[in-house]
Enzyme design. Structure first.
Site, short mmCIF file in Angstrom:
data_model
loop_
_atom_site.label_atom_id
_atom_site.label_comp_id
_atom_site.label_asym_id
_atom_site.label_seq_id
_atom_site.Cartn_x
_atom_site.Cartn_y
_atom_site.Cartn_z
N CYS A 196 0.83 -1.20 0.00
CA CYS A 196 0.00 0.00 0.00
C CYS A 196 0.86 1.25 0.00
O CYS A 196 0.35 2.37 -0.01
CB CYS A 196 -0.92 0.03 1.20
SG CYS A 196 -2.00 -1.39 1.27
N CYS A 241 5.26 8.20 2.27
CA CYS A 241 5.42 9.53 1.71
C CYS A 241 5.82 10.51 2.80
O CYS A 241 5.89 10.16 3.98
CB CYS A 241 4.12 9.98 1.05
SG CYS A 241 2.79 10.20 2.22
N ASP A 284 2.80 2.33 2.43
CA ASP A 284 3.20 2.89 3.73
C ASP A 284 3.23 1.86 4.85
O ASP A 284 2.31 1.08 5.03
CB ASP A 284 2.38 4.13 4.13
CG ASP A 284 0.91 4.00 3.81
OD1 ASP A 284 0.42 2.87 3.83
OD2 ASP A 284 0.27 5.03 3.55
N CYS A 314 -2.52 9.08 6.38
CA CYS A 314 -1.21 9.03 7.05
C CYS A 314 -1.35 9.25 8.55
O CYS A 314 -0.69 8.60 9.36
CB CYS A 314 -0.27 10.10 6.48
SG CYS A 314 0.07 9.91 4.72
#
Lengths: 137, 403
Positions: free
Chosen positions: A37, A63, A39, A106
């Protein structure tokens, strides 16, 4: 998409990068996300006898916003009791880092990592496991 | 050396100052409508367009009458594919394309599927090339069009165009190619290659944005497309709309410069690309994506395992590159092109595309090498996956939380 100054700042100078001994009884480790995915966060806490977090470390594959979210989380965790730490909400991270809507996941991942690290510590030390509240994506 | 350094020439290229110079009079003194037949302003504009048509035709080896000017490659893709589908509806409804095509082709095909077309999407091999035997096997008497791109925009691989054209023709189908990344970069000759229709655009070859062309063959066979834009009947009725004269003049000049400078430029760029690639693949766990034997001279697509592309690009802040990773809640899916090569999602998320161009210097490439290495090392220091890999943990054995 431009990144906020705070994301850039955490990304450029990430706090508390590193590794704690995951086999130690006083360390809780949370590993969340998945490589496919894009992350993966590993967040670790060191907890003293009074259940206060004395140290926190992270490593993140992801990211800039994911890296900044986990860096911020380690900053916030230090000095908090494990119960206080549970009150950290992903929206606090969104606000602090001015994350755009597409990067909210995130912050969710960071919250998951915190809860998962605390859970690991609780289980290791004979406390009841918490139900993992938020799931992401 | 000025920072940041532009290494995203597959996305777009800067306008060559010589192209700009050719265009400028057509904004001001030579502003006429090329369709105005009755006065000097129109004639001058028309002359500019005619000359550009010759320049374009010369680059790809066709005649002027075979060039239809459009707003760009996306429009040319739409006109070519939809136009053939409608024009040849009596003959059949089957189209063959590949999974690694540009969205302008894939989404056009999907649109036609809703209107009754049957579309075969060929898979590609690990190196990004289609399997000619699979193409041959997919051909049917109802197949009216094979559409396969010339050079891929993400990995730069060049498909076996002549062979594909031959197979299409053997079965009575037309061959369309989206040659956006190839025209102006490598020799493309529609006669030698057996191309019936071809889309390309100015802004990938140092011309302006907003102008492109569709090549439509007029002999052996004579190909026709149904227009997708109705109006004044410009461009031999195939594409109505007042001609973008300055843009067309710019496309013409860009084509001329590419034709004259291509050989030398391709050599220079492939040497720089090879230097970049060789230096970066000395790093552990870095991989070149796509065929290195059949590809465009100016693009390198490299995966740096255990770091995520978007995060990596942030650390390469002096370099303008692109990544196959899209880390947004709207799309967690990494590049479909890389995935179709058989790359794992993880490696696709770790990819960076470097696109060199006419104005890329060796000093810039050297800088890019150092900057990239530093960034990769920095992010690997931050990466839990890199740490696990270094400790010998088998990442495929870990049960990751499902997303």
């Amino acid at each position: 998409m431009a990144y906020s100054e705070k994301v850039m700042e955490h990304y450029t100078n990430p706090r508390n990068v590193g590794t704690l001994n995951k086999d130690s009884k006083s360390v809780g480790t949370g590993l969340v996300g998945a490589p496919e995915c894009g992350d993966v966060m590993r967040l670790q806490i060191e907890v003293d006898a009074n259940n206060v977090i004395t140290d926190a470390k992270f490593k993140t594959f992801g990211c800039g916003s994911a890296i900044a979210s986990s860096s911020l989380a380690t900053e916030w965790l230090k000095g908090k009791s494990i119960d206080e730490a549970l009150t950290i909400d992903n929206m606090d991270i969104v606000e602090e880092l001015a994350l755009p809507p597409v990067k909210i996941h995130c912050s969710v991942l960071a919250e998951d990592a915190i809860k998962s690290a605390i859970n690991d510590y609780r289980v290791k030390n004979g406390m009841e496991a918490l139900a993992m509240p938020k799931s992401h994506h | 050396m000025e920072l940041p350094i532009y290494l995203d020439n597959n996305a777009t290229t800067p306008l060559d100052p010589r192209v700009l110079e050719a265009m400028l009079p057509y904004f001001t003194s030579k502003f006429g409508n090329a369709a105005s037949r009755n006065h000097a302003f129109g004639w001058v504009a028309e002359e500019g367009v005619d000359y550009a048509r010759e320049q374009v035709a010369k680059l790809i080896g066709c005649t002027e009458k075979e060039i239809i000017f459009t707003s760009g490659a996306t429009e040319a893709d739409n006109l070519g594919i939809k136009g053939v589908y409608e024009m040849y509806a009596e003959k059949g409804n089957h189209i063959i394309t590949a999974t690694t095509e540009h969205k302008a082709v894939l989404d056009t095909c999907k649109h036609l599927e809703k209107q009754g077309a049957r579309v075969t999407y060929l898979n590609v091999k690990e190196d990004g090339l289609i399997d000619l035997a699979e193409l041959e096997a997919a051909m049917t008497p109802e197949t009216i069009l094979v559409t396969i791109m010339y050079g891929n925009n993400e990995i730069g691989v060049i498909q076996p165009i002549k062979e594909i054209a031959a197979i299409a023709h053997k079965h009575g189908a037309l061959f369309f190619t989206d040659a956006t990344q190839a025209v102006g970069k490598i020799p493309v000759n529609v006669i030698e290659d057996g191309i019936d229709l071809m889309a390309f655009t100015a802004h990938k070859m140092y011309g302006p944005k907003g102008v492109g062309a569709l090549y439509v063959r007029r002999k052996n066979p004579r190909v026709k497309v149904t227009s997708q834009m109705d109006g004044g009947g410009h461009e031999r009725g195939m594409r109505s709309g007042t001609l973008n004269v300055p843009g067309i003049v710019g496309l013409g000049k860009a084509c001329e410069l590419c034709r004259l400078e291509m050989d030398e430029e391709a050599k220079r760029l492939s040497a720089l690309r090879d230097k970049l690639e060789a230096a970066l693949t000395t790093m552990e766990e870095s991989y070149v994506n796509g065929s290195t034997a059949h590809r465009l001279p100016h693009v390198a697509n490299i995966s740096f395992k255990y770091v995520e592309g978007e995060g990596l690009m942030m650390a390469m802040k002096d370099l303008a590159v692109s990544s196959g990773s899209a880390c947004t809640s709207a799309s967690l899916e990494p590049s479909y092109v890389l995935k179709n090569l058989g790359l794992s999602d993880e490696l696709a998320h770790s990819s960076i595309r470097f696109g060199l161009g006419r104005f890329t210097t060796e000093a810039e490439v050297d800088y890019a090498i150092e900057n990239t290495k530093k960034a990769v090392n920095h992010l690997r220091d931050l990466s839990p996956l890199w740490e696990m890999f270094k400790e010998g943990v088998d990442l495929s054995k870990i049960e990751w939380a499902a997303h």
